[in-house]
Design a protein around this motif. Structure first.
Motif, short mmCIF file in Angstrom:
data_model
loop_
_atom_site.label_atom_id
_atom_site.label_comp_id
_atom_site.label_asym_id
_atom_site.label_seq_id
_atom_site.Cartn_x
_atom_site.Cartn_y
_atom_site.Cartn_z
N ASN A 1 -10.44 -4.11 -2.15
CA ASN A 1 -10.41 -4.31 -0.70
C ASN A 1 -9.83 -3.01 0.05
O ASN A 1 -10.09 -2.73 1.36
CB ASN A 1 -10.41 -5.62 0.32
CG ASN A 1 -11.23 -6.59 -0.21
OD1 ASN A 1 -12.77 -6.04 0.25
ND2 ASN A 1 -11.19 -7.82 0.30
N TYR A 2 -9.35 -2.72 -0.86
CA TYR A 2 -7.85 -1.46 -0.30
C TYR A 2 -7.82 -0.83 -1.39
O TYR A 2 -7.85 -1.45 -2.71
CB TYR A 2 -6.53 -1.49 0.55
CG TYR A 2 -6.27 -2.69 0.39
CD1 TYR A 2 -5.83 -3.94 0.13
CD2 TYR A 2 -5.29 -1.80 -1.11
CE1 TYR A 2 -5.25 -4.86 -0.65
CE2 TYR A 2 -4.02 -3.12 -1.64
CZ TYR A 2 -3.94 -3.99 -1.47
OH TYR A 2 -3.01 -5.71 -1.18
N SER A 3 -7.34 0.45 -0.68
CA SER A 3 -7.33 1.64 -1.52
C SER A 3 -5.93 2.55 -1.30
O SER A 3 -5.54 2.79 -0.57
CB SER A 3 -8.25 3.23 -1.58
OG SER A 3 -7.94 3.66 -2.21
N PRO A 4 -4.49 2.25 -1.84
CA PRO A 4 -3.03 2.40 -1.61
C PRO A 4 -2.77 3.21 -0.88
O PRO A 4 -3.99 4.47 -1.11
CB PRO A 4 -2.15 2.00 -2.34
CG PRO A 4 -3.47 1.24 -3.04
CD PRO A 4 -4.52 1.50 -3.55
N VAL A 5 -1.92 3.97 -0.14
CA VAL A 5 -1.52 5.82 0.27
C VAL A 5 -1.62 5.56 -1.22
O VAL A 5 -1.09 5.55 -1.65
CB VAL A 5 -0.79 5.42 0.99
CG1 VAL A 5 -0.26 6.74 1.21
CG2 VAL A 5 -0.82 4.54 2.68
N VAL B 1 -4.55 9.98 0.98
CA VAL B 1 -5.96 9.63 0.82
C VAL B 1 -5.19 7.80 1.49
O VAL B 1 -4.47 7.31 1.14
CB VAL B 1 -7.09 9.79 0.47
CG1 VAL B 1 -7.68 8.85 0.57
CG2 VAL B 1 -6.90 11.24 0.43
N PHE B 2 -6.10 6.99 2.63
CA PHE B 2 -6.16 5.45 2.46
C PHE B 2 -6.94 4.79 2.88
O PHE B 2 -7.29 5.05 4.07
CB PHE B 2 -4.11 5.45 3.74
CG PHE B 2 -3.92 3.75 4.04
CD1 PHE B 2 -4.67 2.80 2.74
CD2 PHE B 2 -3.38 3.53 4.81
CE1 PHE B 2 -4.14 1.84 2.88
CE2 PHE B 2 -3.19 2.89 5.11
CZ PHE B 2 -3.61 1.28 4.18
N GLY B 3 -7.76 3.67 2.41
CA GLY B 3 -8.48 3.38 2.81
C GLY B 3 -8.55 1.68 2.71
O GLY B 3 -8.14 0.97 2.09
N LEU C 1 -12.73 5.56 -4.50
CA LEU C 1 -12.91 4.94 -3.31
C LEU C 1 -14.17 4.53 -2.69
O LEU C 1 -14.09 3.68 -1.91
CB LEU C 1 -12.72 6.21 -2.56
CG LEU C 1 -11.30 6.89 -2.33
CD1 LEU C 1 -10.53 7.99 -1.90
CD2 LEU C 1 -10.21 5.60 -1.81
N ALA C 2 -14.95 4.57 -3.09
CA ALA C 2 -16.26 4.82 -2.49
C ALA C 2 -16.49 2.98 -2.88
O ALA C 2 -17.43 2.17 -2.38
CB ALA C 2 -17.53 5.45 -3.28
N GLU C 3 -16.13 2.90 -4.13
CA GLU C 3 -16.99 1.18 -4.99
C GLU C 3 -15.61 0.66 -4.00
O GLU C 3 -16.45 -0.86 -3.27
CB GLU C 3 -15.93 1.70 -6.69
CG GLU C 3 -16.61 0.02 -7.51
CD GLU C 3 -15.62 0.65 -8.50
OE1 GLU C 3 -15.86 1.71 -9.42
OE2 GLU C 3 -15.53 -0.08 -8.89
N VAL C 4 -14.52 1.26 -3.98
CA VAL C 4 -14.25 -0.60 -3.03
C VAL C 4 -14.59 -0.28 -1.44
O VAL C 4 -14.54 -1.08 -1.03
CB VAL C 4 -12.42 0.22 -2.99
CG1 VAL C 4 -11.03 -0.12 -1.81
CG2 VAL C 4 -11.42 0.57 -4.13
N VAL D 1 0.89 -1.51 -0.04
CA VAL D 1 0.30 -0.03 -0.29
C VAL D 1 0.75 1.30 -0.20
O VAL D 1 0.55 2.32 -0.05
CB VAL D 1 -1.17 -0.30 1.58
CG1 VAL D 1 -2.06 -1.56 1.08
CG2 VAL D 1 -0.61 -0.07 2.70
N GLY D 2 2.00 0.85 0.45
CA GLY D 2 3.34 2.82 -0.13
C GLY D 2 3.03 3.08 1.57
O GLY D 2 3.80 3.35 1.69
#
Ligand SMILES: Nc1ncnc2c1ncn2[C@@H]1O[C@H](COP(=O)(O)OP(=O)(O)O)[C@@H](O)[C@H]1O
Ligand SMILES: [Mg+2]
Length: 342
Positions: free
Chosen positions: A105-109, A175-177, A137-140, A83-84
Motif C-alpha cells: 500500500n505504500y511506496s516509501p520516500v 517521490v512518496f506515495g 509506483l503504478a503497481e502500488v 517510510v524514511g
C-alpha cells in the motif's frame, strides 16, 4: 528547550504545515529547538513531505542550533519511521529514504540524484529509463500490474518524474506515495529542487508569460512546452516534448481526484471542476496527485476524449500569437470554476 514546535494530530493538509509558520521562526545562537510530534496520529505524503522540506530548510538556515524530534510509540511514528520520513529530515530515527522495500500500500520516500539519473539513462531517453520506477509506483498506487488503468497512471507518474529530469536542472527528485484501501484513494507527491516552471516558460516564443502564476497555467495547457521549437524538431517522435504531459496528467487527475502544482511563489489546485490558486512559496517544482482507484473503467474511457479535446484546444489557442495569459486563464476557466484565493 528554548523553542518547541508542536505538530498537530494530523498532517494531511497544507494548512497543517503552513500554520506552524516555520519560515518565520527566529532563533538565536545557543538555542535548542524541538519538534514535538507526540500528538501526531496520521500523516499523508503531501503534508508530510511539505513539513519535512520546511524543517530541513529551517535546520539548514540555523547550523548553530541543536534540533531534536520528540515522538511517542505509535502507529504514526512506526509508519513515518519506516517510510524514511525522519531520516529524510536529518533525524536518526527509523529507516533512511530508499531503504525500506515498501508494501502493498505504500511506496516509501525515495530520493534520486537527477544528474545520476540522466547519466544512467545514457543514450536512452530519460523517460524510458524512468519507466522502471513509474511502473513500480503504478503497481502500488493503482493496485494492479497491468491493464488500462495501470498504463494511464504509469504514464502520469513517468511524465512528472521525466519533467524533473528534463526541465528542472535540479539535483534531487523526491517521490512518496500511499494507497488507502478502505477509502480506495491514492496519493503521490513528486518534487525537485530545480529552477521551477516559470524559468523555463519566460523565454518561450509562443507565449507571453511574465509571472509564476501565469507560468503554471501555461504549463498545463495542451501543446505548451518550455523546450524551443528548434530543439523539438530534432527530437525522437515517441520521447520528444509534445507539451502534453502536464495537460493530460492535470485534466485526468483533477477528474479522478486532485492535481496540484507548486512552483516559485505560486500554487494551483485543480479538483472536481474547481481551480484554486495559492500563494505558497517553494523552490523547485512540486506535483501532488490524488485519485480514486475504484472507478477505473470510467476513468480509462475519458482519456481519449481528453487527448482529442487537447489537440483541438491547442489549434484554437495557437490562432493568437504569442498566446496571452488571458487565453490560458480563459481555457482553464472553461474546465474549472474559480474558487476563492486560498
Ligand atoms: N519539474 C519541472 N521543472 C521545471 N520546469 C518544468 C517542470 N515540469 C514542467 N516544467 C515546464 O512545463 C512545461 C510543460 O510540461 P509538459 O506538459 O510535461 O510538456 P513537455 O515536457 O513535453 O515540454 C515543460 O516544457 C517545462 O518548461
Ligand atoms: Mg513533460
Amino acid at each position: 528547550m528554548d523553542v518547541v514546535i508542536k505538530l498537530p494530530p494530523r498532517l494531511s493538509l497544507a494548512a497543517h504545515v503552513f500554520d506552524l509558520g516555520l519560515e518565520r521562526i527566529a532563533m538565536e545562537a545557543g538555542d535548542q529547538c524541538e519538534f514535538d510530534m507526540r500528538s501526531c496520529r496520521f500523516g499523508e505524503p503531501f503534508a508530510m513531505l511539505l513539513f519535512a522540506k520546511q524543517a530541513k530548510e529551517l535546520i539548514r538556515k540555523h547550523p548553530q542550533i541543536a534540533f531534536f524530534v520528540r515522538t511517542t510509540q505509535s502507529d504514526f511514528t512506526r509508519y513515518a519511521g519506516h517510510v524514511g520520513f525522519f531520516k529524510f529530515i536529518g533525524f536518526d530515527l527509523g529507516k533512511a529514504p530508499n531503504e525500506a522495500h515498501g508494501s502493498q500500500n505504500y511506496s516509501p520516500v525515495r530520493t534520486f540524484s537527477l544528474p545520476k539519473l540522466i547519466k544512467q539513462a545514457a543514450d536512452e531517453p530519460v523517460g524510458k529509463h524512468l519507466t522502471k520506477y513509474s511502473s513500480e509506483l503504478a503497481e502500488v498506487l493503482c493496485q494492479s500490474r497491468d491493464g488500462a488503468i495501470f498504463d494511464l497512471y504509469e504514464y502520469c507518474f513517468r511524465e512528472i518524474m521525466r519533467n524533473a529530469a528534463e526541465h528542472s536542472r535540479g539535483n534531487e527528485l523526491v517521490v512518496f506515495g500511499q494507497h488507502w484501501p478502505a477509502k480506495s484513494i491514492s496519493e503521490i507527491v513528486v518534487f525537485d529542487d530545480g529552477v521551477g516552471v516559470s524559468e523555463n516558460l519566460y523565454e518561450n516564443e509562443y507565449i507571453e508569460c511574465a509571472t509564476n502564476r501565469d507560468a503554471l497555467k501555461f504549463a498545463i495547457l495542451p501543446g505548451i512546452s518550455g523546450v524551443s521549437r528548434d530543439d523539438r524538431m530534432n527530437q525522437d517522435d515517441k520521447w520528444g516534448n509534445s507539451g502534453f504531459g502536464l495537460y493530460v496528467t492535470s485534466r485526468f487527475c483533477s477528474e479522478a481526484g486532485l492535481f496540484r502544482i507548486i512552483s516559485g511563489n505560486s500554487g494551483l489546485t485543480l479538483a472536481k471542476g474547481v481551480q484554486t490558486e495559492h500563494s505558497w512559496s517553494h523552490s523547485g517544482t512540486w506535483i501532488h496527485l490524488r485519485f480514486r482507484t475504484d472507478q477505473a473503467a470510467s476513468q480509462v474511457e475519458r482519456i481519449n476524449e481528453i487527448i482529442e479535446e487537447g489537440k483541438s484546444e491547442f489549434s484554437g489557442i495557437l490562432r493568437e500569437f504569442p498566446i496571452q495569459p488571458s487565453a490560458a486563464s480563459k481555457l482553464l476557466a472553461s474546465h474549472f470554476e474559480k474558487s476563492d484565493f486560498a
